[in-house]
Design a protein around this motif. Structure first.
Motif, mmCIF file in Angstrom:
data_model
loop_
_atom_site.group_PDB
_atom_site.id
_atom_site.type_symbol
_atom_site.label_atom_id
_atom_site.label_comp_id
_atom_site.label_asym_id
_atom_site.label_seq_id
_atom_site.Cartn_x
_atom_site.Cartn_y
_atom_site.Cartn_z
ATOM 1 N N PHE A 11 -6.431 -75.843 -37.110
ATOM 2 C CA PHE A 11 -6.939 -75.615 -35.657
ATOM 3 C C PHE A 11 -7.770 -76.807 -35.185
ATOM 4 O O PHE A 11 -8.126 -77.042 -34.152
ATOM 5 C CB PHE A 11 -7.695 -74.252 -35.550
ATOM 6 C CG PHE A 11 -6.723 -73.343 -35.245
ATOM 7 C CD1 PHE A 11 -6.157 -72.899 -33.881
ATOM 8 C CD2 PHE A 11 -6.134 -72.516 -36.314
ATOM 9 C CE1 PHE A 11 -5.437 -71.889 -33.650
ATOM 10 C CE2 PHE A 11 -5.109 -71.501 -35.935
ATOM 11 C CZ PHE A 11 -4.799 -71.236 -34.705
ATOM 12 N N GLU A 12 -8.178 -77.707 -36.296
ATOM 13 C CA GLU A 12 -8.926 -78.776 -36.073
ATOM 14 C C GLU A 12 -8.263 -80.135 -35.385
ATOM 15 O O GLU A 12 -8.658 -81.034 -35.076
ATOM 16 C CB GLU A 12 -9.843 -79.310 -37.074
ATOM 17 C CG GLU A 12 -11.097 -78.644 -37.547
ATOM 18 C CD GLU A 12 -11.561 -78.915 -38.844
ATOM 19 O OE1 GLU A 12 -11.491 -79.861 -39.366
ATOM 20 O OE2 GLU A 12 -12.564 -77.851 -39.233
ATOM 21 N N SER A 13 -6.947 -79.783 -35.673
ATOM 22 C CA SER A 13 -5.952 -80.835 -35.137
ATOM 23 C C SER A 13 -5.805 -80.858 -33.443
ATOM 24 O O SER A 13 -6.521 -79.939 -32.995
ATOM 25 C CB SER A 13 -4.482 -80.558 -35.721
ATOM 26 O OG SER A 13 -4.126 -79.578 -35.185
ATOM 27 N N GLU A 14 -5.023 -81.844 -33.243
ATOM 28 C CA GLU A 14 -5.053 -81.984 -31.547
ATOM 29 C C GLU A 14 -4.074 -80.994 -31.043
ATOM 30 O O GLU A 14 -3.894 -80.603 -29.854
ATOM 31 C CB GLU A 14 -4.496 -83.057 -31.146
ATOM 32 C CG GLU A 14 -5.541 -84.055 -30.732
ATOM 33 C CD GLU A 14 -6.420 -84.508 -31.982
ATOM 34 O OE1 GLU A 14 -6.075 -85.522 -32.658
ATOM 35 O OE2 GLU A 14 -7.570 -84.000 -31.969
ATOM 36 N N HIS A 37 -17.116 -79.313 -49.077
ATOM 37 C CA HIS A 37 -17.769 -79.965 -48.041
ATOM 38 C C HIS A 37 -18.964 -80.684 -47.861
ATOM 39 O O HIS A 37 -19.341 -81.810 -47.526
ATOM 40 C CB HIS A 37 -17.910 -78.871 -46.705
ATOM 41 C CG HIS A 37 -16.493 -78.730 -46.163
ATOM 42 N ND1 HIS A 37 -15.562 -79.542 -45.593
ATOM 43 C CD2 HIS A 37 -15.614 -77.608 -45.895
ATOM 44 C CE1 HIS A 37 -14.748 -79.187 -45.335
ATOM 45 N NE2 HIS A 37 -14.576 -77.757 -45.667
ATOM 46 N N HIS A 42 -9.816 -71.747 -44.841
ATOM 47 C CA HIS A 42 -9.381 -72.950 -45.135
ATOM 48 C C HIS A 42 -8.227 -73.758 -44.537
ATOM 49 O O HIS A 42 -8.335 -74.448 -43.817
ATOM 50 C CB HIS A 42 -8.993 -73.390 -46.704
ATOM 51 C CG HIS A 42 -10.146 -73.139 -47.587
ATOM 52 N ND1 HIS A 42 -10.773 -74.554 -47.604
ATOM 53 C CD2 HIS A 42 -10.861 -72.596 -48.261
ATOM 54 C CE1 HIS A 42 -11.619 -74.422 -48.520
ATOM 55 N NE2 HIS A 42 -11.791 -73.282 -49.104
ATOM 56 N N PRO A 72 -8.623 -72.999 -40.353
ATOM 57 C CA PRO A 72 -9.306 -73.949 -39.538
ATOM 58 C C PRO A 72 -9.044 -75.479 -39.663
ATOM 59 O O PRO A 72 -9.139 -76.106 -38.701
ATOM 60 C CB PRO A 72 -10.746 -73.815 -40.702
ATOM 61 C CG PRO A 72 -10.595 -72.462 -41.095
ATOM 62 C CD PRO A 72 -9.144 -72.223 -41.371
ATOM 63 N N GLU A 73 -8.660 -75.890 -40.787
ATOM 64 C CA GLU A 73 -7.897 -77.175 -40.972
ATOM 65 C C GLU A 73 -6.978 -77.609 -40.033
ATOM 66 O O GLU A 73 -6.990 -78.360 -39.250
ATOM 67 C CB GLU A 73 -7.342 -77.280 -42.505
ATOM 68 C CG GLU A 73 -7.119 -78.630 -42.604
ATOM 69 C CD GLU A 73 -7.943 -79.484 -43.595
ATOM 70 O OE1 GLU A 73 -7.798 -80.705 -43.971
ATOM 71 O OE2 GLU A 73 -8.983 -78.819 -43.910
#
Length: 261
Positions: free
Chosen positions: A57-60, A259, A51, A54-55
């Motif tokens: 690492f989805e950022s810039e 999700h 959770h 991954p959250e």
């Protein structure tokens, strides 16, 4: 809305973990402690790896910096643990020195020093948990709920140890009640500060998530799993592994349902 969620989450985690710890220490559930530890370890690792990370690492933000944050976080929690051990070590010497003198109440005020030290250490802990829960809620309501549950689970063994110390330094009921009130109030205070902090530092939310992960991973691997690494019979070992997987499974399930919505 988010603020209400944060308050609800922090109070549930703060107070629920102490009640559960009391039930496991003094009450009916004492024989399920091992299962709870396995479940908590699985839930914490699942939350961190499936959770929060991954959250983040989805950022810039560049992965290298996030991994660096994760590493620094792990080392930081290691040092925090060290500090607490030193602190507890000193306290326990007093406990042992005065512990065999149960009959005389004139030792009361000295012996509670151990209790107060525990409560002080705990307050810092609860405050940090509050901030973690708040940052998770701000990222995503589902994440917040999971973080609150994970904190609840990981605080239980911690509180159980503390209730034992407090039980020696005062009557167990008062100690447990004092701790409930304190933990609940301080976790909620941490939640409020966290809400304000993350609001101010919104760009750093990603880092908050990674630090939260490092906390969860550290607690699972350093606190919980060592308690599970004893020589056990085959059925007990199987039960441990099963509960660990259930912990991970629950988190995965929540995430896929969430999700789906």
């Amino acid at each position: 809305m988010i603020l209400i969620a944060i308050l609800a989450g922090t109070l549930t985690a703060g107070i629920g973990s102490v009640w559960l710890a009391a039930a496991l220490s003094f009450g009916v559930l004492s024989r399920y402690t091992q299962h709870m530890l396995s479940l908590a370890a699985g839930a914490l690792m699942g939350t961190a790896f499936l959770h929060l990370l991954p959250e983040a690492f989805e950022s810039e933000v560049e992965p290298h910096r996030l991994f660096m944050t994760l590493l620094v976080g792990l080392v930081f929690f290691f040092l925090l643990d060290k500090a607490e051990l030193w602190h507890h070590g000193h306290e326990h010497h007093h406990e042992v020195a005065e512990g065999h003198d149960h009959g005389h109440h004139h030792h009361g005020h000295e012996r509670t020093s151990g209790g107060w030290a525990v409560l002080a250490g705990d307050s810092v802990h609860c405050f940090g948990d509050g901030i973690l829960i708040a940052s998770a809620f701000i990222a995503d309501l589902r994440l917040g709920a999971i973080a609150a549950l994970a904190v609840l689970a990981h605080e239980v063994p911690h509180h159980m140890g503390d209730l034992m110390v407090l039980r020696q330094s005062s009557g167990n009921r008062q100690a447990a009640l004092l701790k409930v009130t304190l933990a609940g109030a301080i976790t909620a205070l941490g939640g409020l500060v966290g809400f304000w902090l993350v609001d101010q530092l919104h760009d750093y939310l990603v880092y908050f998530l990674v630090v939260a992960s490092s906390s969860f991973i550290y607690v699972a691997l350093a606190d919980l799993i060592p308690q599970l690494q004893k020589r056990l019979s085959l059925p007990e070992t199987v039960a441990q592994i099963a509960w660990l997987l259930i912990g991970i499974g629950l988190v995965t399930l929540v995430s896929s349902v969430a999700h789906g919505h």
